[in-house]
Motif scaffolding. Structure first.
Motif, PDB file in Angstrom:
ATOM      1  N   LEU A  34      -4.995   8.668   0.051  1.00 30.48           N
ATOM      2  CA  LEU A  34      -4.296   8.053   1.174  1.00 30.48           C
ATOM      3  C   LEU A  34      -3.207   8.695   1.538  1.00 30.48           C
ATOM      4  O   LEU A  34      -2.015   9.185   0.656  1.00 30.48           O
ATOM      5  N   VAL A  83      -7.890   6.704  -3.422  1.00 29.43           N
ATOM      6  CA  VAL A  83      -8.021   5.333  -3.105  1.00 29.43           C
ATOM      7  C   VAL A  83      -9.549   5.029  -2.576  1.00 29.43           C
ATOM      8  O   VAL A  83     -10.082   6.292  -2.028  1.00 29.43           O
ATOM      9  N   ALA A 135      -3.697   2.281   7.849  1.00 27.97           N
ATOM     10  CA  ALA A 135      -3.971   3.375   6.609  1.00 27.97           C
ATOM     11  C   ALA A 135      -4.816   4.503   6.945  1.00 27.97           C
ATOM     12  O   ALA A 135      -5.900   4.401   7.572  1.00 27.97           O
ATOM     13  N   ASP A 194     -11.625   2.802   0.544  1.00 29.65           N
ATOM     14  CA  ASP A 194     -11.819   1.779   1.554  1.00 29.65           C
ATOM     15  C   ASP A 194     -12.904   1.041   1.311  1.00 29.65           C
ATOM     16  O   ASP A 194     -14.149   1.459   1.444  1.00 29.65           O
ATOM     17  N   ILE A 209      -7.024   7.586   4.902  1.00 32.75           N
ATOM     18  CA  ILE A 209      -7.691   8.224   4.109  1.00 32.75           C
ATOM     19  C   ILE A 209      -8.310   9.514   4.527  1.00 32.75           C
ATOM     20  O   ILE A 209      -9.092   9.455   5.094  1.00 32.75           O
ATOM     21  N   ILE A 224      -7.723  -1.331   1.455  1.00 34.81           N
ATOM     22  CA  ILE A 224      -7.422  -0.150   0.343  1.00 34.81           C
ATOM     23  C   ILE A 224      -7.274  -0.824  -1.159  1.00 34.81           C
ATOM     24  O   ILE A 224      -6.910  -1.750  -1.408  1.00 34.81           O
ATOM     25  N   GLY A 244       0.628  -1.209   0.074  1.00 39.40           N
ATOM     26  CA  GLY A 244      -0.067  -0.003  -0.043  1.00 39.40           C
ATOM     27  C   GLY A 244       0.836   1.334  -0.015  1.00 39.40           C
ATOM     28  O   GLY A 244       0.431   2.348  -0.272  1.00 39.40           O
TER      29      GLY A 244
END
Length: 72
Positions: A27, A16, A48, A18, A50, A66, A8
């Motif tokens: 992201l 991106v 991650a 989710d 976002i 992702i 990622g």
């Protein structure tokens, strides 16, 4: 150091989606953080972040959730 393929990190800065929440956005980071489990013990996990368009606070999700955005 080069991140592992499919981790990622190569998507940081791109748009991106989710898959867990359906949220799309930029992201902004993938981090390894210490978080408490249900018993209170700390464990290391990857998260991650976002940032949806027009928002300042990023959404945290698992890096495995992702995906590239859905074409419209």
């Amino acid at each position: 150091m080069t991140p592992p393929a499919g981790s990622g990190e190569d998507l940081v800065g791109s748009t991106v989606r989710d898959i867990a929440s359906g949220t799309e956005g930029e992201l902004v980071a993938i981090r390894c953080e210490q978080l408490p489990t249900h018993t209170g013990a700390l464990t290391w996990t990857r998260r991650a972040y976002i940032r949806p368009p027009g928002q300042t606070v990023p959404l945290a999700t698992a890096p495995g959730n992702i995906r590239p955005p859905v074409a419209r």
